[in-house]
Design a protein around this motif. Structure first.
Motif, PDB file in Angstrom:
ATOM      1  N   TYR A   7       0.834  -1.198   0.000  1.00 37.43           N
ATOM      2  CA  TYR A   7       0.000   0.000   0.000  1.00 37.43           C
ATOM      3  C   TYR A   7       0.876   1.258   0.000  1.00 37.43           C
ATOM      4  N   LEU A   8       1.873   1.307   0.860  1.00 41.18           N
ATOM      5  CA  LEU A   8       2.741   2.478   0.946  1.00 41.18           C
ATOM      6  C   LEU A   8       3.503   2.702  -0.356  1.00 41.18           C
ATOM      7  N   GLU A   9       3.941   1.621  -0.974  1.00 38.14           N
ATOM      8  CA  GLU A   9       4.689   1.738  -2.221  1.00 38.14           C
ATOM      9  C   GLU A   9       3.792   2.283  -3.335  1.00 38.14           C
ATOM     10  N   ARG A  10       2.559   1.776  -3.398  1.00 37.49           N
ATOM     11  CA  ARG A  10       1.655   2.210  -4.461  1.00 37.49           C
ATOM     12  C   ARG A  10       1.209   3.658  -4.291  1.00 37.49           C
ATOM     13  N   THR A  11       1.170   4.143  -3.062  1.00 31.88           N
ATOM     14  CA  THR A  11       0.716   5.514  -2.832  1.00 31.88           C
ATOM     15  C   THR A  11       1.864   6.518  -2.863  1.00 31.88           C
ATOM     16  N   ARG A  12       3.086   6.046  -2.970  1.00 26.75           N
ATOM     17  CA  ARG A  12       4.235   6.953  -2.914  1.00 26.75           C
ATOM     18  C   ARG A  12       4.185   8.015  -4.007  1.00 26.75           C
ATOM     19  N   VAL A  13       3.650   7.658  -5.172  1.00 24.15           N
ATOM     20  CA  VAL A  13       3.604   8.601  -6.282  1.00 24.15           C
ATOM     21  C   VAL A  13       2.707   9.795  -5.971  1.00 24.15           C
ATOM     22  N   GLN A  14       1.781   9.642  -5.024  1.00 25.54           N
ATOM     23  CA  GLN A  14       0.874  10.727  -4.683  1.00 25.54           C
ATOM     24  C   GLN A  14       1.509  11.755  -3.744  1.00 25.54           C
ATOM     25  N   ARG A  15       2.647  11.427  -3.166  1.00 27.95           N
ATOM     26  CA  ARG A  15       3.242  12.288  -2.145  1.00 27.95           C
ATOM     27  C   ARG A  15       4.233  13.254  -2.792  1.00 27.95           C
ATOM     28  N   LYS A  16       3.967  14.545  -2.605  1.00 25.61           N
ATOM     29  CA  LYS A  16       4.770  15.580  -3.268  1.00 25.61           C
ATOM     30  C   LYS A  16       5.639  16.364  -2.292  1.00 25.61           C
ATOM     31  N   THR A  17       5.451  16.155  -0.985  1.00 22.82           N
ATOM     32  CA  THR A  17       6.191  16.928   0.012  1.00 22.82           C
ATOM     33  C   THR A  17       6.908  15.970   0.955  1.00 22.82           C
ATOM     34  N   ALA A  18       7.651  16.535   1.891  1.00 25.73           N
ATOM     35  CA  ALA A  18       8.372  15.732   2.885  1.00 25.73           C
ATOM     36  C   ALA A  18       7.560  15.557   4.167  1.00 25.73           C
ATOM     37  N   ALA A  19       6.286  15.937   4.154  1.00 27.52           N
ATOM     38  CA  ALA A  19       5.448  15.787   5.352  1.00 27.52           C
ATOM     39  C   ALA A  19       5.432  14.330   5.798  1.00 27.52           C
ATOM     40  N   PRO A  20       5.515  14.064   7.104  1.00 30.03           N
ATOM     41  CA  PRO A  20       5.583  12.667   7.569  1.00 30.03           C
ATOM     42  C   PRO A  20       4.269  11.904   7.444  1.00 30.03           C
ATOM     43  N   HIS A  21       3.148  12.613   7.284  1.00 32.11           N
ATOM     44  CA  HIS A  21       1.850  11.949   7.185  1.00 32.11           C
ATOM     45  C   HIS A  21       1.148  12.364   5.897  1.00 32.11           C
ATOM     46  N   PHE A  22       0.286  11.484   5.386  1.00 29.73           N
ATOM     47  CA  PHE A  22      -0.543  11.825   4.237  1.00 29.73           C
ATOM     48  C   PHE A  22      -1.938  11.262   4.454  1.00 29.73           C
ATOM     49  N   ILE A  23      -2.909  11.846   3.756  1.00 26.18           N
ATOM     50  CA  ILE A  23      -4.312  11.483   3.925  1.00 26.18           C
ATOM     51  C   ILE A  23      -4.776  10.658   2.734  1.00 26.18           C
ATOM     52  N   ASP A  24      -5.479   9.592   3.037  1.00 26.11           N
ATOM     53  CA  ASP A  24      -6.199   8.810   2.028  1.00 26.11           C
ATOM     54  C   ASP A  24      -7.682   9.009   2.334  1.00 26.11           C
ATOM     55  N   LYS A  25      -8.370   9.769   1.460  1.00 26.55           N
ATOM     56  CA  LYS A  25      -9.756  10.137   1.746  1.00 26.55           C
ATOM     57  C   LYS A  25     -10.742   9.381   0.859  1.00 26.55           C
ATOM     58  N   MET A  26     -10.551   8.089   0.715  1.00 29.90           N
ATOM     59  CA  MET A  26     -11.542   7.291  -0.002  1.00 29.90           C
ATOM     60  C   MET A  26     -12.661   6.948   0.980  1.00 29.90           C
ATOM     61  N   PRO A  27     -13.850   7.536   0.859  1.00 33.27           N
ATOM     62  CA  PRO A  27     -14.885   7.334   1.881  1.00 33.27           C
ATOM     63  C   PRO A  27     -15.292   5.876   2.032  1.00 33.27           C
ATOM     64  N   ASN A  28     -15.359   5.150   0.924  1.00 31.28           N
ATOM     65  CA  ASN A  28     -15.835   3.764   0.971  1.00 31.28           C
ATOM     66  C   ASN A  28     -14.868   2.817   1.664  1.00 31.28           C
ATOM     67  N   ASN A  29     -13.717   3.317   2.065  1.00 30.80           N
ATOM     68  CA  ASN A  29     -12.789   2.471   2.829  1.00 30.80           C
ATOM     69  C   ASN A  29     -13.334   2.087   4.196  1.00 30.80           C
ATOM     70  N   PHE A  30     -14.488   2.634   4.582  1.00 32.31           N
ATOM     71  CA  PHE A  30     -15.066   2.178   5.849  1.00 32.31           C
ATOM     72  C   PHE A  30     -15.356   0.678   5.793  1.00 32.31           C
ATOM     73  N   PHE A  31     -15.617   0.168   4.589  1.00 32.60           N
ATOM     74  CA  PHE A  31     -15.823  -1.275   4.430  1.00 32.60           C
ATOM     75  C   PHE A  31     -14.579  -2.061   4.817  1.00 32.60           C
ATOM     76  N   HIS A  32     -13.406  -1.426   4.769  1.00 32.24           N
ATOM     77  CA  HIS A  32     -12.140  -2.138   4.886  1.00 32.24           C
ATOM     78  C   HIS A  32     -11.337  -1.711   6.117  1.00 32.24           C
ATOM     79  N   VAL A  33     -12.021  -1.212   7.133  1.00 33.07           N
ATOM     80  CA  VAL A  33     -11.341  -0.813   8.364  1.00 33.07           C
ATOM     81  C   VAL A  33     -10.555  -1.983   8.954  1.00 33.07           C
TER      82      VAL A  33
END
Length: 678
Positions: free
Chosen positions: A489-515
């Motif tokens: 998951y972290l590897e696939r989302t790396r392309v979305q990260r443009k800054t050096a911030a230590p945290h990033f947000i994944d705001k897919m609402p339907n992920n409640f199914f996958h808590v």
């Protein structure tokens, strides 16, 4: 007898030979022929091509324009004119000339490919697919491939697949057949097969341009943007002006959040194809997401001016949320939606846009009728079974018991980077994302599909063993596999990260199914559940034309059922993982913003930062329907907008039942539900 024709033919043959090695000499030869023989059309064609190759493109185009005007039935001249126009950046005119030439003489495979590139750049996917299929058909010389190409053009997919598999059994390195079989797989939705075939095709033939373009498209559709961009760059290295590759690059850049370079690409493309409304629409979407509202409105208006019946462009204006239609807009939309031959998708978008226009004007009865009709059309096109969502919730509750979770404590990837924001669409999750992303330690991205992609991976993994759902596979994974899922998951989302911030947000609402999956693979990730009043949230979803997914939202009873399933699943995790999920109640956030923001930041392990209260000053790209609303301070007016429509919402109220009385808490659990959590 050797008359005057013989020297003329010899002179023309010499001119053609010179054209390949010395365009300047070819130009001199063509001009000499024209002086001696008069306005000889083949010599004029050589003259024009030589002019272009000598760097005199405007003069070449002028000459070709005169030539094809005088000889409209000459296919070769029309095709050469189209190719020349495309190289000069006149994409609009290139499409016209190439289409005319290929209608006269369709046996020009490279012209079909280039026409496909132009059509792809304009967003005409159906036209591009046809052109690429015709390229495949006419590029083949083998009778079997010709027959398979004919089947592909006619969309006789089973026949094409049978022919191609037979061809590859006899000739396993036939790259044309491999590429065609990949096209079959892509049309059937078997993207993994298409990807494998195209990779093999390019391994055998690295210079196969059309296959590489297909490969980039498949990688994009398979949610592999980095790999897609790598293939696109290879295409552009060979052909920097390729319009289809440039358009695809802009699309993929938007997918990974690089909107400014995407906008720059679109600016060039709309200059080349100024009369294609769909390109202006894509340009408008990129501008909107980047926060360039007025320019986005101009692009949408340009799209509408080119095609007043383009429902998607009208809905895009409505979807700005802060935009207001005037009376002339309403009249134009009402007339356009009644046009015969308008497809259902466009008609539905007109209905949703008119619903928004009448709501803004305070005409709630007509507004609801438009919303209802838009949902009816959409529902017919996207069948939905509410029981399927309930079954998924039930399976999750059965699997994630306290005992199951205790056995897996310490599993997963320990990274703390992600903050998952879940809930229902239109619940206020974009506002929470905007608040969090205003903190210097948090980067906002978008609604990332990676968690859902991982569930698809697990489902495919279990399909051979007869697993009914990804939960069945998840139940068998050891700690190492769970850690690997988190790392993937972290590897696939790396392309979305443009800054050096230590945290990033994944705001897919339907992920409640996958808590449960998120907890197992990333036990230190934060999960924030944003909850809004059921009537407000559900009706807001009912008013929204979603570009894809969210099929539950097009019926009042269905959306009510979905909300109840969401409540039940989140209540389950509150019981089995107390404190694991932090809940933000939208109305509480509006009433006491600072206290709620402080509590949210504390849960995320972040110090308070006043920038989070000035979230509306954050100029980051926002892709959701709330993009304009979150660029303003919090306001109360939206809390009870649904009450204007209460006379028509009886079905939704009846479905929600007790949830309306107990909000923000879920209705009391039934005895069977309580025993399941033990």
């Amino acid at each position: 007898m050797a008359g005057p024709a013989a020297p003329l033919a010899q002179a023309m043959a010499h001119a053609l030979r010179l054209l390949e090695r010395s365009p300047a000499l070819a130009l001199e030869q063509a001009e000499e022929i024209l002086r001696q023989a008069g306005p000889h059309p083949p010599a004029r064609l050589v003259q024009a091509i030589a002019l272009e190759r000598c760097g005199q493109a405007p003069a070449a185009i002028s000459e070709m324009e005169s030539l094809v005007s005088g000889h409209p039935g000459w296919a070769t001249a029309q095709i050469e004119f189209g190719l020349m126009l495309g190289r000069a950046g006149h994409g609009e005119r290139a499409i016209v000339a190439l289409s005319r030439g290929l209608a006269l003489a369709p046996e020009h495979p490279q012209a079909w490919r280039i026409l496909g590139d132009h059509l792809s750049a304009t967003g005409d996917d159906a036209g591009a697919d046809h052109a690429y299929s015709m390229h495949t058909r006419h590029a083949a010389s083998d009778p079997v491939l010709i027959a398979a190409g004919d089947a592909l053009v006619a969309n006789r997919i089973p026949e094409a697949e049978r022919l191609l598999r037979g061809q590859l059994q006899a000739n396993p390195t036939d790259v044309a057949a491999i590429r065609m079989l990949a096209e079959v797989a892509a049309r059937l939705g078997r993207l993994e097969d298409a990807e494998t075939l195209l990779a093999r095709c390019l391994e055998l033939a690295p210079g196969f341009h059309a296959a590489r373009h297909n490969y980039a498209m498949v990688l994009h559709r398979a949610n592999k943007p980095e790999q897609a961009l790598a293939q696109i760059e290879r295409l552009l290295a060979d052909e920097p002006g390729n319009p289809g590759a440039r358009n695809l690059k802009a699309v993929v850049l938007c997918r990974v959040g690089d909107y400014l370079p995407a906008i720059e690409l679109y600016e060039g493309i709309v200059q080349e194809y100024p009369e294609h409304g769909r390109i202006w629409l894509s340009y408008g979407h990129a501008l909107k997401t980047a926060g360039l509202r007025e320019r986005a409105i101009e692009a949408y208006r340009r799209s509408i001016a080119l095609d007043p019946g383009f429902g998607e462009a009208w809905w895009s204006l409505a979807n700005l949320k802060t935009f207001r239609f005037d009376a002339s807009d309403i009249a134009a939309m009402d007339a356009a939606r009644r046009q015969p031959g308008l497809d259902d998708e466009q008609r539905a978008q007109f209905e949703f846009a008119l619903g928004k226009a009448h709501e803004d004007a305070g005409h709630y009865g007509p507004s609801f009728e438009h919303y209802r009709e838009g949902n009816r059309i959409r529902r017919a096109a996207l069948p939905y079974r509410a029981d399927d969502a309930s079954t998924r919730v039930q399976r999750s509750r059965e699997l994630f018991t306290p005992a199951f979770l205790r056995q897996r404590e310490g599993s997963g990837c320990p990274a703390r980077d992600p903050i998952f924001v879940v809930g229902l669409p239109r619940s206020g999750s974009t506002l929470v994302e905007q608040i969090l992303s205003s903190h210097p330690s948090v980067e906002g991205t978008m609604e990332l599909p990676e968690v859902i992609s991982l569930t698809h991976d697990l489902r495919r993994e279990g399909a051979e063993g007869g697993a009914a759902s990804y939960h069945d596979v998840l139940a068998t994974l050891d700690p190492g596999r769970l850690r690997e899922l988190g790392e993937r998951y972290l590897e696939r989302t790396r392309v979305q990260r443009k800054t050096a911030a230590p945290h990033f947000i994944d705001k897919m609402p339907n992920n409640f199914f996958h808590v449960g999956l998120i907890h197992l693979m990333l036990p230190n990730a934060r999960i924030v559940d944003v909850r809004r009043h059921p009537m407000a949230c559900c009706f807001s979803g009912f008013k929204q034309y979603f570009a894809r997914g969210q099929n539950f939202s097009y019926g009042l009873a269905d959306i009510g059922r979905y909300y109840l399933d969401y409540l039940a699943l989140m209540a389950h995790f509150d019981q089995v993982l107390p404190g694991r999920v932090h809940r933000v109640v939208y109305e509480h956030l509006v009433d006491d913003t600072e206290a709620q923001v402080r509590a949210l930041l504390h849960y995320c392990g972040l110090p308070f930062d006043p920038a989070c209260l000035r979230f509306f000053e954050n100029d980051r790209p926002v892709r959701t329907a709330s993009s304009e609303q979150v660029r303003r301070p919090i306001y109360r007016e939206g809390l009870d907008q649904w009450r204007h429509f209460e006379p028509w919402l009886g079905e939704l109220q009846a479905t929600l039942g007790e949830a309306l009385d107990t909000y923000p808490e879920p209705p009391p659990a039934r005895a069977a539900d309580r025993s399941m959590r033990q």
